[in-house]
Structures are given as C-alpha cells and as structure tokens.
Design a protein around this motif. Structure first.
Motif, PDB file in Angstrom:
ATOM      1  N   LYS A 134     -11.578 -63.862   8.590  1.00  0.00           N
ATOM      2  CA  LYS A 134     -11.118 -62.524   8.947  1.00  0.00           C
ATOM      3  C   LYS A 134     -11.286 -62.333  10.449  1.00  0.00           C
ATOM      4  CE  LYS A 134     -12.142 -57.687   8.077  1.00  0.00           C
ATOM      5  NZ  LYS A 134     -13.061 -56.766   7.452  1.00  0.00           N
ATOM      6  N   GLN A 135     -10.219 -61.967  11.103  1.00  0.00           N
ATOM      7  CA  GLN A 135     -10.268 -61.735  12.540  1.00  0.00           C
ATOM      8  C   GLN A 135     -10.960 -60.410  12.797  1.00  0.00           C
ATOM      9  OE1 GLN A 135     -10.446 -63.396  15.183  1.00  0.00           O
ATOM     10  NE2 GLN A 135      -8.355 -64.136  15.315  1.00  0.00           N
ATOM     11  N   SER A 136     -12.094 -60.456  13.431  1.00  0.00           N
ATOM     12  CA  SER A 136     -12.881 -59.258  13.677  1.00  0.00           C
ATOM     13  C   SER A 136     -13.108 -59.097  15.168  1.00  0.00           C
ATOM     14  CB  SER A 136     -14.224 -59.353  12.937  1.00  0.00           C
ATOM     15  OG  SER A 136     -15.018 -58.239  13.244  1.00  0.00           O
ATOM     16  N   GLU A 137     -12.550 -58.067  15.733  1.00  0.00           N
ATOM     17  CA  GLU A 137     -12.711 -57.803  17.150  1.00  0.00           C
ATOM     18  C   GLU A 137     -13.965 -56.957  17.362  1.00  0.00           C
ATOM     19  OE1 GLU A 137     -10.540 -55.116  20.514  1.00  0.00           O
ATOM     20  OE2 GLU A 137      -9.282 -56.105  19.036  1.00  0.00           O
ATOM     21  N   VAL A 138     -14.817 -57.411  18.244  1.00  0.00           N
ATOM     22  CA  VAL A 138     -16.030 -56.662  18.569  1.00  0.00           C
ATOM     23  C   VAL A 138     -15.651 -55.503  19.479  1.00  0.00           C
ATOM     24  CG1 VAL A 138     -18.257 -56.738  19.757  1.00  0.00           C
ATOM     25  CG2 VAL A 138     -17.517 -58.665  18.341  1.00  0.00           C
ATOM     26  N   ILE A 139     -16.073 -54.315  19.094  1.00  0.00           N
ATOM     27  CA  ILE A 139     -15.907 -53.140  19.936  1.00  0.00           C
ATOM     28  C   ILE A 139     -17.286 -52.544  20.125  1.00  0.00           C
ATOM     29  CG2 ILE A 139     -14.876 -50.860  20.184  1.00  0.00           C
ATOM     30  CD1 ILE A 139     -12.596 -51.893  18.358  1.00  0.00           C
ATOM     31  N   ALA A 140     -17.755 -52.557  21.362  1.00  0.00           N
ATOM     32  CA  ALA A 140     -19.081 -52.033  21.681  1.00  0.00           C
ATOM     33  C   ALA A 140     -19.161 -51.769  23.180  1.00  0.00           C
ATOM     34  CB  ALA A 140     -20.160 -53.031  21.277  1.00  0.00           C
ATOM     35  N   PHE A 141     -19.879 -50.720  23.550  1.00  0.00           N
ATOM     36  CA  PHE A 141     -20.091 -50.454  24.969  1.00  0.00           C
ATOM     37  C   PHE A 141     -21.497 -49.906  25.182  1.00  0.00           C
ATOM     38  CE2 PHE A 141     -18.956 -46.302  23.436  1.00  0.00           C
ATOM     39  CZ  PHE A 141     -19.680 -45.416  24.222  1.00  0.00           C
ATOM     40  N   HIS A 142     -21.984 -50.113  26.384  1.00  0.00           N
ATOM     41  CA  HIS A 142     -23.267 -49.549  26.812  1.00  0.00           C
ATOM     42  C   HIS A 142     -23.139 -49.276  28.300  1.00  0.00           C
ATOM     43  CE1 HIS A 142     -27.527 -48.744  27.042  1.00  0.00           C
ATOM     44  NE2 HIS A 142     -27.646 -49.629  28.024  1.00  0.00           N
ATOM     45  N   ALA A 143     -23.345 -48.027  28.692  1.00  0.00           N
ATOM     46  CA  ALA A 143     -23.223 -47.641  30.100  1.00  0.00           C
ATOM     47  C   ALA A 143     -24.421 -46.784  30.485  1.00  0.00           C
ATOM     48  CB  ALA A 143     -21.922 -46.872  30.324  1.00  0.00           C
ATOM     49  N   ARG A 144     -24.729 -46.787  31.767  1.00  0.00           N
ATOM     50  CA  ARG A 144     -25.852 -45.989  32.253  1.00  0.00           C
ATOM     51  C   ARG A 144     -25.458 -45.266  33.532  1.00  0.00           C
ATOM     52  NH1 ARG A 144     -28.821 -51.265  34.133  1.00  0.00           N
ATOM     53  NH2 ARG A 144     -28.090 -51.305  36.276  1.00  0.00           N
ATOM     54  N   MET A 145     -26.231 -44.237  33.827  1.00  0.00           N
ATOM     55  CA  MET A 145     -26.044 -43.513  35.082  1.00  0.00           C
ATOM     56  C   MET A 145     -26.793 -44.249  36.182  1.00  0.00           C
ATOM     57  SD  MET A 145     -26.525 -39.518  34.239  1.00  0.00           S
ATOM     58  CE  MET A 145     -25.458 -38.676  33.114  1.00  0.00           C
ATOM     59  N   SER A 146     -26.216 -44.251  37.376  1.00  0.00           N
ATOM     60  CA  SER A 146     -26.871 -44.930  38.498  1.00  0.00           C
ATOM     61  C   SER A 146     -27.472 -43.949  39.502  1.00  0.00           C
ATOM     62  CB  SER A 146     -25.873 -45.846  39.210  1.00  0.00           C
ATOM     63  OG  SER A 146     -24.840 -45.080  39.797  1.00  0.00           O
ATOM     64  N   THR A 147     -27.132 -42.671  39.376  1.00  0.00           N
ATOM     65  CA  THR A 147     -27.615 -41.688  40.345  1.00  0.00           C
ATOM     66  C   THR A 147     -28.250 -40.488  39.648  1.00  0.00           C
ATOM     67  OG1 THR A 147     -25.486 -40.544  40.394  1.00  0.00           O
ATOM     68  CG2 THR A 147     -25.805 -42.306  42.006  1.00  0.00           C
ATOM     69  N   VAL A 148     -28.973 -39.717  40.419  1.00  0.00           N
ATOM     70  CA  VAL A 148     -29.579 -38.476  39.941  1.00  0.00           C
ATOM     71  C   VAL A 148     -28.489 -37.402  39.877  1.00  0.00           C
ATOM     72  CG1 VAL A 148     -31.205 -36.638  40.575  1.00  0.00           C
ATOM     73  CG2 VAL A 148     -31.843 -39.040  40.866  1.00  0.00           C
ATOM     74  N   VAL A 149     -28.506 -36.599  38.814  1.00  0.00           N
ATOM     75  CA  VAL A 149     -27.570 -35.481  38.689  1.00  0.00           C
ATOM     76  C   VAL A 149     -28.389 -34.210  38.869  1.00  0.00           C
ATOM     77  CG1 VAL A 149     -25.955 -34.282  37.174  1.00  0.00           C
ATOM     78  CG2 VAL A 149     -26.109 -36.780  37.107  1.00  0.00           C
ATOM     79  N   ARG A 150     -28.076 -33.423  39.893  1.00  0.00           N
ATOM     80  CA  ARG A 150     -28.899 -32.262  40.245  1.00  0.00           C
ATOM     81  C   ARG A 150     -28.444 -30.958  39.603  1.00  0.00           C
ATOM     82  NH1 ARG A 150     -32.812 -34.062  43.186  1.00  0.00           N
ATOM     83  NH2 ARG A 150     -32.450 -35.801  44.590  1.00  0.00           N
ATOM     84  N   SER A 151     -27.206 -30.865  39.213  1.00  0.00           N
ATOM     85  CA  SER A 151     -26.754 -29.651  38.539  1.00  0.00           C
ATOM     86  C   SER A 151     -25.548 -29.984  37.676  1.00  0.00           C
ATOM     87  CB  SER A 151     -26.395 -28.562  39.567  1.00  0.00           C
ATOM     88  OG  SER A 151     -25.306 -28.977  40.359  1.00  0.00           O
ATOM     89  N   LEU A 152     -25.419 -29.232  36.587  1.00  0.00           N
ATOM     90  CA  LEU A 152     -24.303 -29.429  35.667  1.00  0.00           C
ATOM     91  C   LEU A 152     -23.640 -28.101  35.377  1.00  0.00           C
ATOM     92  CD1 LEU A 152     -25.884 -31.799  32.982  1.00  0.00           C
ATOM     93  CD2 LEU A 152     -24.054 -32.378  34.564  1.00  0.00           C
ATOM     94  N   ALA A 153     -22.342 -28.107  35.293  1.00  0.00           N
ATOM     95  CA  ALA A 153     -21.595 -26.923  34.884  1.00  0.00           C
ATOM     96  C   ALA A 153     -21.518 -26.902  33.359  1.00  0.00           C
ATOM     97  CB  ALA A 153     -20.192 -26.967  35.480  1.00  0.00           C
ATOM     98  N   VAL A 154     -21.184 -25.752  32.808  1.00  0.00           N
ATOM     99  CA  VAL A 154     -20.950 -25.643  31.369  1.00  0.00           C
ATOM    100  C   VAL A 154     -19.840 -26.616  30.994  1.00  0.00           C
ATOM    101  CG1 VAL A 154     -20.075 -24.096  29.577  1.00  0.00           C
ATOM    102  CG2 VAL A 154     -21.736 -23.259  31.238  1.00  0.00           C
ATOM    103  N   ARG A 155     -20.047 -27.362  29.922  1.00  0.00           N
ATOM    104  CA  ARG A 155     -19.084 -28.338  29.392  1.00  0.00           C
ATOM    105  C   ARG A 155     -18.741 -29.483  30.336  1.00  0.00           C
ATOM    106  NH1 ARG A 155     -15.037 -25.284  25.325  1.00  0.00           N
ATOM    107  NH2 ARG A 155     -16.578 -23.861  24.493  1.00  0.00           N
ATOM    108  N   GLN A 156     -19.559 -29.726  31.324  1.00  0.00           N
ATOM    109  CA  GLN A 156     -19.305 -30.827  32.253  1.00  0.00           C
ATOM    110  C   GLN A 156     -19.592 -32.157  31.568  1.00  0.00           C
ATOM    111  OE1 GLN A 156     -21.209 -30.571  36.106  1.00  0.00           O
ATOM    112  NE2 GLN A 156     -21.075 -32.784  36.403  1.00  0.00           N
ATOM    113  N   THR A 157     -18.612 -33.056  31.628  1.00  0.00           N
ATOM    114  CA  THR A 157     -18.776 -34.398  31.066  1.00  0.00           C
ATOM    115  C   THR A 157     -19.740 -35.194  31.936  1.00  0.00           C
ATOM    116  OG1 THR A 157     -16.537 -34.371  30.159  1.00  0.00           O
ATOM    117  CG2 THR A 157     -17.565 -36.529  30.425  1.00  0.00           C
ATOM    118  N   LEU A 158     -20.683 -35.870  31.299  1.00  0.00           N
ATOM    119  CA  LEU A 158     -21.609 -36.719  32.037  1.00  0.00           C
ATOM    120  C   LEU A 158     -20.931 -38.061  32.287  1.00  0.00           C
ATOM    121  CD1 LEU A 158     -24.948 -35.971  30.155  1.00  0.00           C
ATOM    122  CD2 LEU A 158     -24.077 -34.949  32.249  1.00  0.00           C
ATOM    123  N   ILE A 159     -21.096 -38.571  33.474  1.00  0.00           N
ATOM    124  CA  ILE A 159     -20.472 -39.837  33.856  1.00  0.00           C
ATOM    125  C   ILE A 159     -21.545 -40.921  33.888  1.00  0.00           C
ATOM    126  CG2 ILE A 159     -19.109 -41.051  35.597  1.00  0.00           C
ATOM    127  CD1 ILE A 159     -17.658 -38.623  34.383  1.00  0.00           C
TER     128      ILE A 159
END
Length: 171
Positions: free
Chosen positions: A36-61
């Motif tokens: 059975k052909q099984s494609e691996v789908i997986a991700f892992h990401a991290r933040m590299s900088t400090v985030v000092r303020s967030l707006a309402v509903r702001q997506t984290l990068i």
C-alpha cells in the motif's frame, strides 16, 4: 550445509508455487509484493523570535520548519493546509514569560482546542494541548490568539525553550 540448502530450496518452492529444478539445486522464484502506497504527512515548526504583543485572533507564526513532510505547513503564514484527507493529530506548545494568553487551534473558522496560561510576576511557563480530528484536503489549520481576549506579556523563544506547532496524519 546440505540440510540448509534443501530447506531453502523447499521454502522457495512453497513460496513461489513453482517447481524447483532439483538437477542443479536451484529454484526460480517470482515473488510479487503488493504494498500500500502510504505518503507520510507530518510537520513540526517552532518560533525563532520573542513575540511581545498579540492582537485578537492573530495567527501565530512558527517560522522555522524542523520537518515538513507533504509540504503542508507554510512557515510564512503559520498555516497548515491539509494535503490529504484523514485523521490528524495536532499539538501546540506555547512558552510565556510574565504573560497571560489564551491560544486556540483553529480549522478553517472553527476553534477545535484552546489553552490558557497565566505566568505573571516574572514567572515563566509553558502550556500545550493536543487535538485529534478528521480534516479534509484543503482545510486550513493554524494556532492563533483567542478570538476576543488580547492577552498580554511575552511569548518567549530562546535557548531554554521554544513555542512549537506540530501535526501528522494517522495511517
């Protein structure tokens, strides 16, 4: 040695269903594996900088890809676009310093999980959550600040710990 050769020859003949050529001790075997052909789908990401303020509903990068099998995670937007429908696991960890934030996992426009941490007066802490959910190809999955609470303080990312976002498709 002779016993080993006879045993291998017998196994070959049984496995193939063909007859062995006993004259020269060899056996022609055709083995067809259907995998059975099984494609691996997986991700892992991290933040590299400090985030000092967030707006309402702001997506984290989470701007540093550690892995991105299936190329679904976009480190510029912070959004994972589901490349193949199925059941997925999503995990996010947010590290805060002198902060108070409620963070949500959102799929398209629906909140599927949330966290809250109050780390005040110089405190440092991490909060995490895990969601297992069925998603469809093309769905957008991301982590954002709460839908109505601004929160305050620092989302910390340094040598002592980083905020991360991960996901993978189950079987």
């Amino acid at each position: 040695m002779l016993v080993s050769s006879i045993f291998v020859m017998a196994i070959c003949c049984l496995a193939s269903g063909d007859e062995c050529s006993v004259d020269d001790g060899s056996c022609n075997v055709n083995i067809n594996f259907q995998r059975k052909q099984s494609e691996v789908i997986a991700f892992h990401a991290r933040m590299s900088t400090v985030v000092r303020s967030l707006a309402v509903r702001q997506t984290l990068i989470f701007d540093t890809n550690i892995s991105n099998h299936g190329d679904g995670y976009n480190k510029a937007t912070g959004i994972f676009t589901v490349p193949k429908s199925g059941t997925y696991v999503f995990v996010w960890v947010i590290r805060m310093h002198t902060a108070e934030h409620s963070i949500e996992l959102v799929i398209n426009d629906t909140v599927f999980g949330s966290t809250f941490l109050r780390a005040k007066n110089g405190d440092d802490g991490s909060v995490s959550n895990t969601v297992v959910v069925d998603v469809a190809r093309g769905d957008n999955v991301f982590v954002r600040n709460h839908g109505s609470l601004v929160g305050d303080g620092i989302i910390n990312n340094n040598q002592h710990g980083k905020s991360t976002f991960s996901g993978w498709r189950l079987g």
